[in-house]
Structure formats: C-alpha cells, structure tokens
Design a protein around this motif. Structure first.
Motif, mmCIF file in Angstrom:
data_model
loop_
_atom_site.group_PDB
_atom_site.id
_atom_site.type_symbol
_atom_site.label_atom_id
_atom_site.label_comp_id
_atom_site.label_asym_id
_atom_site.label_seq_id
_atom_site.Cartn_x
_atom_site.Cartn_y
_atom_site.Cartn_z
ATOM 1 N N GLU A 94 38.809 45.745 42.606
ATOM 2 C CA GLU A 94 38.915 46.007 41.107
ATOM 3 C C GLU A 94 39.201 44.778 40.522
ATOM 4 O OE1 GLU A 94 43.330 47.015 40.889
ATOM 5 O OE2 GLU A 94 43.211 47.665 38.911
ATOM 6 N N GLY A 95 38.992 43.675 40.931
ATOM 7 C CA GLY A 95 39.046 42.434 40.169
ATOM 8 C C GLY A 95 37.687 42.052 39.877
ATOM 9 N N TYR A 96 36.728 42.556 40.828
ATOM 10 C CA TYR A 96 35.557 42.262 40.523
ATOM 11 C C TYR A 96 34.863 43.147 39.289
ATOM 12 C CZ TYR A 96 30.439 41.219 41.158
ATOM 13 O OH TYR A 96 29.263 40.749 41.191
ATOM 14 N N GLU A 97 35.131 44.499 39.252
ATOM 15 C CA GLU A 97 35.248 45.328 38.115
ATOM 16 C C GLU A 97 35.704 44.542 36.629
ATOM 17 O OE1 GLU A 97 33.382 47.926 37.938
ATOM 18 O OE2 GLU A 97 32.813 47.318 40.052
ATOM 19 N N LEU A 98 36.898 44.020 36.862
ATOM 20 C CA LEU A 98 37.356 43.205 35.567
ATOM 21 C C LEU A 98 36.922 42.072 35.279
ATOM 22 C CD1 LEU A 98 41.054 44.121 36.579
ATOM 23 C CD2 LEU A 98 39.748 44.991 34.477
ATOM 24 N N GLY A 99 35.746 41.510 36.158
ATOM 25 C CA GLY A 99 34.900 40.187 35.782
ATOM 26 C C GLY A 99 35.459 39.096 36.597
ATOM 27 N N PHE A 100 36.298 39.205 37.680
ATOM 28 C CA PHE A 100 36.727 37.968 38.290
ATOM 29 C C PHE A 100 35.566 37.645 39.349
ATOM 30 C CE2 PHE A 100 40.695 39.609 36.630
ATOM 31 C CZ PHE A 100 41.328 38.279 36.387
ATOM 32 N N ARG A 101 35.335 36.386 39.614
ATOM 33 C CA ARG A 101 34.467 35.757 40.427
ATOM 34 C C ARG A 101 35.049 34.755 41.375
ATOM 35 N NH1 ARG A 101 32.895 39.783 38.928
ATOM 36 N NH2 ARG A 101 31.148 40.406 37.957
ATOM 37 N N THR A 102 36.454 34.592 41.353
ATOM 38 C CA THR A 102 37.188 34.035 42.149
ATOM 39 C C THR A 102 38.393 34.818 42.909
ATOM 40 O OG1 THR A 102 36.627 31.684 41.581
ATOM 41 C CG2 THR A 102 38.861 31.862 42.533
ATOM 42 N N PHE A 103 38.773 34.823 43.904
ATOM 43 C CA PHE A 103 39.880 35.713 44.340
ATOM 44 C C PHE A 103 40.751 34.578 44.986
ATOM 45 C CE2 PHE A 103 36.573 38.921 44.572
ATOM 46 C CZ PHE A 103 36.982 39.550 43.384
ATOM 47 N N VAL A 104 42.120 34.454 44.711
ATOM 48 C CA VAL A 104 42.973 33.343 45.460
ATOM 49 C C VAL A 104 44.113 34.203 46.352
ATOM 50 C CG1 VAL A 104 44.514 31.639 45.055
ATOM 51 C CG2 VAL A 104 42.980 32.044 43.195
ATOM 52 N N LEU A 105 43.709 34.264 47.631
ATOM 53 C CA LEU A 105 44.803 34.772 48.345
ATOM 54 C C LEU A 105 45.961 33.833 48.355
ATOM 55 C CD1 LEU A 105 42.393 36.141 51.303
ATOM 56 C CD2 LEU A 105 42.930 37.025 48.907
ATOM 57 N N GLN A 106 47.033 34.037 48.051
ATOM 58 C CA GLN A 106 48.458 33.221 48.004
ATOM 59 C C GLN A 106 49.543 33.792 48.924
ATOM 60 O OE1 GLN A 106 51.102 31.722 44.958
ATOM 61 N NE2 GLN A 106 50.010 30.386 44.763
ATOM 62 N N GLY A 107 50.411 33.227 49.758
ATOM 63 C CA GLY A 107 51.413 33.991 50.236
ATOM 64 C C GLY A 107 52.138 32.818 50.970
ATOM 65 N N GLY A 108 53.349 33.192 51.404
ATOM 66 C CA GLY A 108 54.431 32.422 52.314
ATOM 67 C C GLY A 108 53.559 32.234 53.542
ATOM 68 N N GLU A 109 54.280 31.318 54.293
ATOM 69 C CA GLU A 109 53.802 30.941 55.575
ATOM 70 C C GLU A 109 53.972 32.339 56.587
ATOM 71 O OE1 GLU A 109 53.929 26.954 56.954
ATOM 72 O OE2 GLU A 109 53.601 26.081 54.919
ATOM 73 N N ASP A 110 53.367 33.175 56.667
ATOM 74 C CA ASP A 110 53.586 34.353 57.151
ATOM 75 C C ASP A 110 52.895 34.282 58.652
ATOM 76 O OD1 ASP A 110 53.615 36.944 58.319
ATOM 77 O OD2 ASP A 110 53.223 37.776 56.342
ATOM 78 N N GLY A 111 53.461 34.423 59.882
ATOM 79 C CA GLY A 111 52.857 34.318 60.899
ATOM 80 C C GLY A 111 51.722 35.475 61.477
ATOM 81 N N TYR A 112 51.994 36.680 60.794
ATOM 82 C CA TYR A 112 50.972 37.491 60.791
ATOM 83 C C TYR A 112 49.629 37.243 60.600
ATOM 84 C CZ TYR A 112 48.530 41.913 59.719
ATOM 85 O OH TYR A 112 47.606 42.951 59.786
ATOM 86 N N TYR A 113 49.399 36.525 59.543
ATOM 87 C CA TYR A 113 48.190 35.969 59.310
ATOM 88 C C TYR A 113 47.691 34.845 60.069
ATOM 89 C CZ TYR A 113 48.716 39.113 55.412
ATOM 90 O OH TYR A 113 49.058 39.874 54.489
ATOM 91 N N THR A 114 47.077 35.270 61.390
ATOM 92 C CA THR A 114 46.436 34.135 62.209
ATOM 93 C C THR A 114 45.147 34.028 61.950
ATOM 94 O OG1 THR A 114 45.607 36.111 63.528
ATOM 95 C CG2 THR A 114 47.802 35.471 64.336
ATOM 96 N N ASP A 115 44.534 33.001 62.475
ATOM 97 C CA ASP A 115 43.252 32.607 61.916
ATOM 98 C C ASP A 115 42.374 33.821 61.984
ATOM 99 O OD1 ASP A 115 44.388 30.079 61.528
ATOM 100 O OD2 ASP A 115 43.437 29.463 63.246
#
Ligand code: 5AD
Length: 346
Positions: A94-115
C-alpha cells in the motif's frame, strides 16, 4: 540577537557551557534567525525537499519498562498486538502505491521477532521493492543480530539515545537499561554500515538545561545520519503520567541548532511535535526539519500503539492522507518527493 546566537551562526559550533547558556537565554529573535539559517543550510544540501517514510508499527509488545512509554511491559491497560509477515508486506504494498520509498519497521522489544523472522521479512521487502530502503527501529539487540539484519538488507536503524547523561538516563529507565549499552548499540550499528539515527525527548522528567546541552554535544560529536527530536508527552498509564509535557517552541529551536551544527543530518518533524501543536510539523520544517514519517500501520492497530496520550495517527499523520500532508508541507515552501531520501555524505 544574543551574543551566543550570533556566535553559533558564525562558528557553527559552541561548547557545552555555551549551549547551556544559549538554551537558557535565547530570545524569539534568536529562534527566528537560527530557523532561517537552518532552512537555508537544509535547502543548500537537500534542496527544499521533504522526505517521507512509511512508519509500520509492527508490535507493541515490549520486554522493557521505560517509565515514559505507553507500551511499557507493566502497562496492563495496553491492548497488545503484533503484525504478521504477510500484514507487514501488505503495508509496504500500500505504501509503495502511495509513493513511499522507505519503510520503517518500528516496534517494542518483542521476543517473537527473532533474527530469523526479521531477516525473512526484510529480505522479502527488499526483493519485492528493490528501490526502497528498509529502516528498523526495534530497540537494543546484539552486534550479531544487527549484522544479520543488515546482511538481510536493512539499510538504516533508528535508536534514540533518549538522553546523553547517564544519571538522567537511569531516572527514565529501569536498572536493566543503561546509557552505556545504548551507546554500544549505536556504535555497533555504525560499524556495521547502517545509516544510524539517534535522538532525544525534549522536556522529559528531571531533564535540565545541562542535559540538553549534553544531547547537543553528543549530536555534534557522534554526527548521526538521522536525529529524532520530539517533546515528551505524558501517558496516563505510566509512572510519568503526572509530569508536564515538553515545549514545542524549545523542540523547534533545538531542531534549528542541530541543523546548523550538523548540516547533512536527516531531521524529522516528529509525530509528537504534531501532536502537541496543530501545525507542529509545519513549524518543524520551518525550523530546518526535512523528514516526515506518516503512519502506514493497518488502521485496526493504530490506536494501540500509544507511546503517549493523544498520539496522532489520522489526518496528515496517516499515510493514506498523503494529499493533506503534501498541502501542509507545501505551505512551508517545501515539497514532498518520491525518493528513498538517503543521507548525503560529505
Ligand atoms: N513522549 C514522547 N516521546 C516518547 N517516546 C516514547 N514515549 C514517549 C513519550 N511519552 C519516544 C522515545 C522512543 C520513540 C520511539 O518514542 O524517544 O525512542
């Protein structure tokens, strides 16, 4: 103008003591003159362009308990969520269509997101959108982890230092978090090759003018590629819920100072600034900022990522309302562009 404001315009640098005095004694005339010079410098380096970043708030689950933050572990009233790989990719589409060329993935320190999980997501985004930059803002991790994410394709990392004074740092955070480790992370990120963002809150509890002067000196010395500065805003379900918020005027003044001492920095007009002042983003841009980060999270989760009370996520703050944002930015004489908006290295 005061003597120190004139000196800053001339030398593009002051000592910590001088910053302390400048912050304590600057006049409205100083603020105007520094803002004009900040915009001139920005335009010289980047043109009158404002870069946009699509902010995807991937999780509000956090192992940390920072006293200022609404998604701190102890906040039992926070309704938790995390986005799946598929949902994150849909946001990017959706963002690409809107003209975004940077995506920022932000979040808390959530152990689910392993490397492994994150590397899969990053590699997928870079595969589907090779002309886009991926910025991470996921807190403190190990060198090995930062390296793995970089090798998977991440380009940038935002990790505010929050305050450059270690005693103040420990008044804002539980004992498990230290300024030393924060700095270790920032240095690791730079060594690995990320474009690195630091930053701090203005008017956070127990902050003194000396602390702010130290923050400016840190920016002057470390020269981060990005610098996020926003006013502290109390969140009612945190230990700091009863404290006063920071000032928009001081935030804007500091944006100008930072543009002047570190010309090539990418400087966002933050959501927090837009939250405490109706035309905060515009004022930020007129003070020398050149980045805005509209919200690209699925609308169902936006209200749940409440770092502070009344955090904006609709209107010009919403990626879908990019038209409104374009008009607001245009009112400052600047222009939103479809571009990755990488830092200019001198
Ligand atoms: N007020 C303002 N900014 C906040 N942040 C977290 N909580 C607050 C608050 N109450 C900022 C921190 C963090 C960034 C993601 O949001 O500086 O680094």
């Amino acid at each position: 103008m005061t003597e120190l404001a004139i000196k800053l315009l001339k030398d593009k640098k002051l000592s910590q003591n001088e910053y302390e005095t400048l912050i304590s004694t600057y006049t409205a005339e100083d603020a105007d003159s520094l803002a004009k010079e900040a915009c001139r410098i920005r335009d010289e380096i980047y043109g009158n362009y404002v870069f946009i970043r699509g902010l995807i708030e991937i999780s509000n689950i956090c192992r940390n308990d920072c006293y200022y933050c609404g998604i701190r572990k102890s906040n039992k009233d926070c309704i938790r969520y995390r986005l799946t790989h598929k949902e994150i990719l849909e946001c990017c589409e959706e963002g690409y269509e809107l003209g975004f060329r940077t995506f920022v993935l932000q979040g808390g320190e959530d152990g689910y997101y392993t490397d492994d999980v994150l590397c899969g997501i990053i590699a997928d985004i870079k595969f589907r959108f090779p002309d886009c930059a991926v910025t991470l803002s996921l807190g403190e991790r190990s060198y090995e982890s930062y390296l793995a994410l970089f090798n998977a394709g991440a380009d940038r990392y935002l990790l505010r230092h929050e305050t450059a004074d270690s005693a103040h740092y420990s008044l804002l955070h539980p004992q498990s978090l230290t300024l030393e480790n924060r700095m270790r992370c920032l240095n690791d990120l730079r060594d690995i090759g990320y474009q690195v963002g630091a930053g701090f809150m203005v008017g956070s509890p127990y902050q003194t003018v000396e602390h702010l002067a130290k923050d400016i000196c840190f920016i002057q010395d470390f020269k981060p590629d990005m610098c996020g500065i926003g006013p502290f805003i109390p969140h009612k379900d945190t230990p700091f819920g009863v404290f006063q918020g920071g000032s928009a005027a001081l935030t804007c003044f500091l944006l100008s100072v930072i543009r002047i001492i570190h010309p090539s920095v990418l400087l966002p007009a933050t959501t927090a600034l837009g939250t405490i002042m109706e035309d905060g983003r515009e004022k930020g841009i007129l003070s020398g900022a050149n980045v805005v980060m509209p919200n690209l999270s699925p609308s169902s989760v936006r209200k749940k990522y409440q770092l502070y009370d009344n955090k904006l996520s609709d209107g010009a703050e919403s990626a879908q309302c990019i038209q409104q944002l374009k008009e607001r930015v245009a009112s400052t004489g600047c222009k939103i562009v479809v571009d990755r908006g990488d830092v200019k290295k001198g």
